[in-house]
Design an enzyme around this catalytic site. Structure first.
Site, mmCIF file in Angstrom:
data_model
loop_
_atom_site.group_PDB
_atom_site.id
_atom_site.type_symbol
_atom_site.label_atom_id
_atom_site.label_comp_id
_atom_site.label_asym_id
_atom_site.label_seq_id
_atom_site.Cartn_x
_atom_site.Cartn_y
_atom_site.Cartn_z
ATOM 1 C CB ALA A 106 -0.929 -0.007 1.215
ATOM 2 C CD GLU B 112 9.157 -0.429 7.275
ATOM 3 O OE1 GLU B 112 9.104 -0.922 8.419
ATOM 4 O OE2 GLU B 112 8.172 -0.377 6.504
ATOM 5 C CG ASN C 79 1.993 -8.386 7.475
ATOM 6 O OD1 ASN C 79 2.982 -8.818 8.066
ATOM 7 N ND2 ASN C 79 0.866 -8.113 8.090
ATOM 8 C CG ASP D 144 3.642 1.267 15.267
ATOM 9 O OD1 ASP D 144 3.223 0.521 16.157
ATOM 10 O OD2 ASP D 144 4.820 1.250 14.866
ATOM 11 N NE ARG E 217 -6.546 -17.014 4.089
ATOM 12 C CZ ARG E 217 -5.781 -16.029 3.649
ATOM 13 N NH1 ARG E 217 -5.769 -14.869 4.281
ATOM 14 N NH2 ARG E 217 -5.018 -16.193 2.584
ATOM 15 C CG HIS F 180 -5.837 -9.551 7.535
ATOM 16 N ND1 HIS F 180 -4.975 -9.153 6.541
ATOM 17 C CD2 HIS F 180 -6.833 -8.633 7.557
ATOM 18 C CE1 HIS F 180 -5.437 -8.036 5.974
ATOM 19 N NE2 HIS F 180 -6.562 -7.708 6.576
#
Length: 588
Positions: free
Chosen positions: A145, A164, A172, A356, A415, A525
């Site tokens: 993203a 970063e 991820n 964060d 899942r 997730h």
């Protein structure tokens, strides 16, 4: 007397030779080995006049995109200190320790005593980031993203920076399989898969999330999915397999494009190349701490800290875009919103996935939603929690059985459904079984050799010529397992799974060799997060956009609902990352 003199002379010569050898042995290149996250790391250490001058990595099975900057950072530290007694790089401890131990091994084998390093601040000062910098757009997070947003904004003429907190890019996205759902894609056409559509994909995603996702946001993702995939292919030059797709659980069609290598490394490496081409700086080891507001309430920048804990300010004239991911690796935050997902669960996520961005946005009034919705990935390493990409054979016919050797769930279910079913079995784990016929379709053994070798080494995977031999390895009830396979083979032949109604149809497991892998669910997730609109503007509690603040990816909470279907994360992050970049790029 003569004999004594001869002995003394010989001894003197021996001492001289020893001194000469010792003096000569102050340099050379020596190999060493250390154990990393995914196996051995082999290095060649060059020593000149008692000082380490170069370290080359000869062999390794670590993630290349993640490990290279870690090795570079460690090499600089070791050479500067002339010692391998350095701290592991935060966020990559296992890889760091393997590299450090390999260097120590090489130095020990050399037999050379390293000289004390001269203290120098020159290298440190050279690397220091200015305390304050000005940009049009600041993107926080370097996953799919973040890069998508930064690239779109930069191509619109904006001066962009990416922050970063970890020593390497990717988040991820890098650790994922990189598969991306796109209805009506070019591979479907090549394979003759007909009938898929935006509407069906939209319905699958809404249903898969228990209809909790915001319909207009899910619809927009479905409508833009193919365009996003084509952008990756044509503009970013991501290579997708031309003749293979995955059908993840909950989907009506095989629609997930697979990048070469079967991992997100292909996406991240190509996105980084594009960012480099556009001269977008990426500041590693820089942790965003707080959003800066001006008197009007607009977000105008970010305060951050570097690895030396220096305070930094990144001003953003137009906007800040948050792409920091979810909070799957933050146990306390998980427990805050859903007590079920406590310390008992490992996580498949990057260590940086600690919420964060959600916390920073909340501090300036952002609204949160769906925070209790946390998903586990059903097939993960029961010792480490890492996702098993080798086990993607499940999408091409591999079956799941329990300790008693019986199937207990449809292998292509959602899942969350599979995870709950596994946790209800003996020991809270399961076994996945496939053969070479299935692997020939999935090609996962070839794509994930490092994981295959690691699982074999950890005794979490066995390859055996007969099912009896494979069952014995894990003490599975062999008679029950043989009965299960007999049923599976019959159902595969008949084209009907009478027990669990496998939606893609079972595959015969008559022929060996067989692979049996032990697995357990791991937190994968977090579906909850910030409330955003179609422009990716972050909304406050009253539903109004917070000026200058945008967000995309897993830290948003309005798209995936109660459960994310496989292959939807990449579609989400690329689609909404691009939209965020386009929105701020259009600002005057």
């Amino acid at each position: 007397m003569k004999r004594s003199l001869k002995v003394i002379l010989l001894s003197f010569v021996a001492v001289l030779l020893m001194i000469g050898c010792s003096a000569a042995k102050k340099g050379g290149t020596f190999e060493g080995v250390g154990s990393g996250k995914h196996g051995d790391i082999k290095v060649a250490v060059t020593i000149t006049d008692g000082a380490i001058t170069k370290i080359d990595v000869l062999e390794q099975d670590e993630n290349k995109v993640l490990s290279e900057p870690v090795y570079e950072e460690l090499q600089d530290m070791i050479i500067a200190q002339n010692s391998a007694d350095v701290e592991a790089v935060s966020g990559a401890s296992a890889t760091s320790e393997g590299y450090i131990n390999a260097v120590k091994d090489a130095v020990e084998k050399s037999g050379i005593t390293l000289v004390a390093a001269k203290k120098s601040k020159q290298a440190k000062e050279k690397e220091q980031i200015p305390a304050e910098q000005d940009f049009d757009v600041v993107v926080v997070g370097s996953g799919g993203a973040g890069f998508s947003a930064a690239i779109e904004a930069a191509e619109a003429g904006k001066k962009v920076a990416i922050l970063e907190k970890l020593p390497a890019i990717g988040g991820n996205t890098l650790l994922s399989g990189g598969e991306m759902n796109a209805p009506g894609n070019w591979v479907q056409k090549k394979l003759g898969i007909e009938g898929d559509s935006v509407d069906i994909y939209y319905q699958d995603t809404m249903k898969g999330g228990d209809n909790v996702g915001d319909p207009k946001m899910v619809r927009l993702m479905a409508e833009k999915a193919l365009e996003s995939a084509e952008w990756l292919r044509d503009d970013i030059k991501v290579e997708f397999l031309p003749d293979q797709l995955f059908q993840f659980g909950g989907h009506s069609f095989k629609r997930a494009l697979i990048p070469v290598g079967h991992t997100g490394a292909e996406l991240i490496s190509k996105l980084k190349m594009k960012a480099d081409e556009l001269k977008i700086p990426v500041f590693l080891n820089v942790k965003a701490e707080k959003l800066i507001k001006d008197d009007s309430g607009k977000i105008v920048g970010v305060t951050a800290t570097d690895r030396e804990k220096r305070e930094l300010t990144f001003n953003a004239k137009d906007a800040v875009i948050l792409t920091t991911g979810g909070f799957g690796s933050n146990v306390e935050m998980r427990k805050q919103y859903n007590k079920e997902y406590d310390e008992r669960y490992h996580s498949t996520d990057s260590v940086g996935t600690t919420g964060d961005g959600i916390v920073m946005a909340q501090e300036v009034g952002a609204a949160l939603t769906n925070m209790e919705s946390i998903q586990t990935y059903p097939i993960a390493n029961p010792k480490t929690g890492m996702i098993s990409l080798l086990a993607d054979t499940r999408f091409d016919g591999a079956i799941l059985v329990n300790q008693e050797g019986k199937r207990f769930v449809e292998e292509l279910e959602r899942r969350d459904v599979i995870s709950k079913a596994i946790l209800a079995q003996t020991g809270g784990y399961c076994y996945q079984i496939w053969n070479d016929d299935i692997d020939a379709i999935s090609k996962t053994k070839e794509a994930h050799k490092a994981e295959y070798d690691e699982l074999i080494r950890e005794k979490l995977l066995v390859k055996a010529d007969t099912i009896e031999e494979a069952a014995k390895f894990f003490d599975i009830d062999v008679d029950s397992l043989k009965e299960t396979l007999t049923k599976v083979n019959a159902y595969a032949k008949a084209g009907e799974d009478k027990d669990f109604h496998h939606r893609a149809g079972l595959v015969s497991l008559e022929k060996g060799p067989y692979y049996i892998e032990k697995a357990a669910p791991s937190v994968h997730h977090t579906m909850g997060g910030l409330v955003i609109n179609e422009k990716t503007e972050v909304l406050d509690e009253s539903g109004k956009a917070i000026p200058g603040l945008y967000a995309a990816g897993e830290l948003t909470g309005v798209i995936q609902g109660k459960n994310r279907l496989g292959g939807n994360a990449i579609t989400d992050i690329i689609t909404y990352g691009r939209i965020a970049g386009q929105q701020v790029g259009a600002m005057k």
